[in-house]
Design an enzyme around this catalytic site. Structure first.
Site, PDB file in Angstrom:
ATOM      1  N   HIS A  20       0.884  -1.172   0.000  1.00 59.16           N
ATOM      2  CA  HIS A  20       0.000   0.000   0.000  1.00 59.16           C
ATOM      3  C   HIS A  20       0.916   1.215   0.000  1.00 59.16           C
ATOM      4  CE1 HIS A  20      -3.994   1.703   0.452  1.00 59.16           C
ATOM      5  NE2 HIS A  20      -3.567   2.492   1.428  1.00 59.16           N
ATOM      6  N   LYS A 165     -10.153   6.388  -4.460  1.00 61.87           N
ATOM      7  CA  LYS A 165      -9.198   7.413  -4.051  1.00 61.87           C
ATOM      8  C   LYS A 165      -7.808   6.931  -4.389  1.00 61.87           C
ATOM      9  CE  LYS A 165      -8.003   8.503   0.290  1.00 61.87           C
ATOM     10  NZ  LYS A 165      -8.162   8.976   1.682  1.00 61.87           N
ATOM     11  N   LYS A 167      -3.701   7.371  -4.171  1.00 63.60           N
ATOM     12  CA  LYS A 167      -2.624   7.942  -3.368  1.00 63.60           C
ATOM     13  C   LYS A 167      -1.533   8.467  -4.298  1.00 63.60           C
ATOM     14  CE  LYS A 167      -3.872   7.073   0.965  1.00 63.60           C
ATOM     15  NZ  LYS A 167      -3.926   8.098   2.020  1.00 63.60           N
ATOM     16  N   ASP A 196      -5.423  11.669  -2.917  1.00 60.35           N
ATOM     17  CA  ASP A 196      -4.890  12.065  -1.612  1.00 60.35           C
ATOM     18  C   ASP A 196      -3.408  12.327  -1.765  1.00 60.35           C
ATOM     19  OD1 ASP A 196      -4.256  12.493   1.023  1.00 60.35           O
ATOM     20  OD2 ASP A 196      -4.777  10.484   1.716  1.00 60.35           O
ATOM     21  N   GLU A 222      -7.484  15.523  -1.472  1.00 60.86           N
ATOM     22  CA  GLU A 222      -7.321  15.466  -0.014  1.00 60.86           C
ATOM     23  C   GLU A 222      -5.943  15.980   0.387  1.00 60.86           C
ATOM     24  OE1 GLU A 222      -7.391  12.098   3.563  1.00 60.86           O
ATOM     25  OE2 GLU A 222      -8.219  11.632   1.589  1.00 60.86           O
ATOM     26  N   ASP A 247      -7.483  16.718   6.039  1.00 61.08           N
ATOM     27  CA  ASP A 247      -7.271  15.448   6.745  1.00 61.08           C
ATOM     28  C   ASP A 247      -6.262  15.661   7.866  1.00 61.08           C
ATOM     29  OD1 ASP A 247      -6.937  12.873   7.635  1.00 61.08           O
ATOM     30  OD2 ASP A 247      -5.881  12.167   5.861  1.00 61.08           O
ATOM     31  N   LYS A 271     -12.214  11.283  11.216  1.00 62.64           N
ATOM     32  CA  LYS A 271     -11.580  10.069  11.723  1.00 62.64           C
ATOM     33  C   LYS A 271     -11.687  10.048  13.240  1.00 62.64           C
ATOM     34  CE  LYS A 271      -8.188   9.881   7.958  1.00 62.64           C
ATOM     35  NZ  LYS A 271      -6.739   9.840   7.597  1.00 62.64           N
ATOM     36  N   GLU A 325     -14.644   5.620   3.668  1.00 56.82           N
ATOM     37  CA  GLU A 325     -13.615   4.739   3.109  1.00 56.82           C
ATOM     38  C   GLU A 325     -13.142   3.719   4.149  1.00 56.82           C
ATOM     39  OE1 GLU A 325      -9.377   6.861   3.882  1.00 56.82           O
ATOM     40  OE2 GLU A 325     -10.244   7.259   1.922  1.00 56.82           O
TER      41      GLU A 325
END
Length: 381
Positions: A20, A165, A167, A196, A222, A247, A271, A325
């Site tokens: 990831h 989304k 990255k 993001d 983001e 964020d 969050k 998400e």
């Protein structure tokens, strides 16, 4: 009075199904902290707190959280009224500055235990659910354009996700935007594309990047700039039609108020850990509502415990204009809950059971625990 008898914290390592790739780190394993609170009536509750690759994301790590819970925060809760969660958390706030993630894990465990004792879901402690399922985004972050396209197409074909989304921020603006453009074109109009940047652009890069992204149909960016750069974020909002989401700029209600006051975010990435817990996250959502700032239900890549805690709260909110998400349980190779979370028709279906809604697989937790940690005490064992 039902008292808090025991607080235990365990660090587990859960491999991911693929690397990831984020701007600040590449994850192959999620190192998570689970907190187990046992009450004098024998009911146990579980909470979770994660960071991203140690200290690359913020000022807490799973290791620091465990040390602080074992040495300071946990002992402060012993003997407290297990159903007076406000009182228990006030005790922690009065004795310990910060530690938002650790406190979130403890608070979640208290809510889980209290709701289980009542035979009700956590959402009932926040006024009840407005929805029984949450529309769910998937994050494409393999680092490879062709792999991301294949992965996204599979999600569309199986009707698991249609919001994606991406990255970015690790490569040049031109390279990152070309990567996004290729995926947007390949997945077509049936997919919504967001990105993001994880604070990795300068103001000039953000102006260039947002122009390129808007041209290829990206709807949301983001945290393109440092979280402290409210002036720069507001300039992007004024120039572009795509939404600018805060964020890392969010660290609880006070930061949410500051963002609202300075009109420097179109959307909040809500969050629970970053806010400092479920109660604080609900306060952030309330600030967003009165300031006409949209909400997106975010994640710290929690497994089923943290994801369901978030889902239980998100289901009670008046609006989630940009969906959620809570996909991370699908990114992990192991499930510490006895039941699998249900993702179908582009949504996460909320469980109906008490507390978080699922039972823990204690054997799996013991197997995933880092070496040298004592096993979790099992009630009745």
């Amino acid at each position: 009075m039902v008292a808090i008898d025991r607080v235990e914290a365990v660090i587990i390592d859960v491999p991911t199904i693929r690397p990831h790739v984020l701007a600040m780190a590449t994850m192959r394993v999620q190192t998570a902290l689970l907190v187990i609170v046992t009450r004098s009536d024998g009911v146990q509750g579980v909470g979770e707190a994660n960071t991203i690759s140690g200290l690359t994301y913020g000022d807490e790590s799973t290791q620091s959280m465990k040390v602080n819970i074992d040495a300071y925060l946990g002992p402060l809760l012993i003997g407290a009224d297990a159903d007076n969660i406000n009182g228990a958390m006030a005790r922690l706030d009065g004795a310990a500055v910060g530690n938002r993630f650790a406190k979130c894990a403890l608070e979640t465990a208290l809510y889980d235990a209290s709701a289980r004792a009542m035979g009700a879901p956590i959402s009932s402690l926040f006024g009840g659910r407005r929805r029984e399922a949450l529309s769910m985004a998937w994050v494409l972050a393999s680092g490879d354009t062709a792999k991301d396209i294949d992965e996204g197409q599979q999600m569309l074909d199986t009707k698991r996700h249609r919001i994606f989304k991406l990255k970015i921020g690790l490569k040049s603006v031109a390279e990152d935007c070309a990567h996004v453009a290729a995926i947007a074109e390949a997945l077509g109009r049936g997919a919504e594309i967001r990105v993001d940047v994880n604070q990795h652009w300068t103001r000039r890069q953000a102006q260039d990047g947002c122009a390129r992204l808007q041209d290829v149909g990206v709807t949301l960016v983001e945290q393109p700039l440092k979280g402290s750069d409210h002036v720069g974020a507001r300039a992007l909002m004024e120039r572009f039609d795509l939404a600018i989401m805060a964020d890392e700029a969010l660290s609880g209600p006070l930061s949410a108020y500051d963002l609202a006051r300075t009109a420097s975010a179109d959307v909040f990435a809500l969050k629970i850990a970053q806010s400092g817990g479920l109660r604080a996250a609900k306060e952030v959502a309330a600030i967003a509502e009165v300031a006409d700032i949209a909400l997106y239900g975010g994640t710290m890549l929690e497994g089923p415990v943290g994801s369901l805690a978030s889902a239980q709260l998100f289901a009670t909110l008046p609006a989630l204009e940009w969906d959620t998400e809570l996909f991370a349980p699908l990114l992990l190779t192991e499930n510490v809950a006895q039941e699998a979370l249900v993702y179908e028709d582009y949504e996460l279906k909320l469980p109906t059971g008490p507390g978080l809604g699922v039972a823990m697989d204690w054997d799996k937790i013991d197997a995933l625990a880092q070496d040298g940690q004592p096993k979790i005490t099992r009630v009745g064992a």
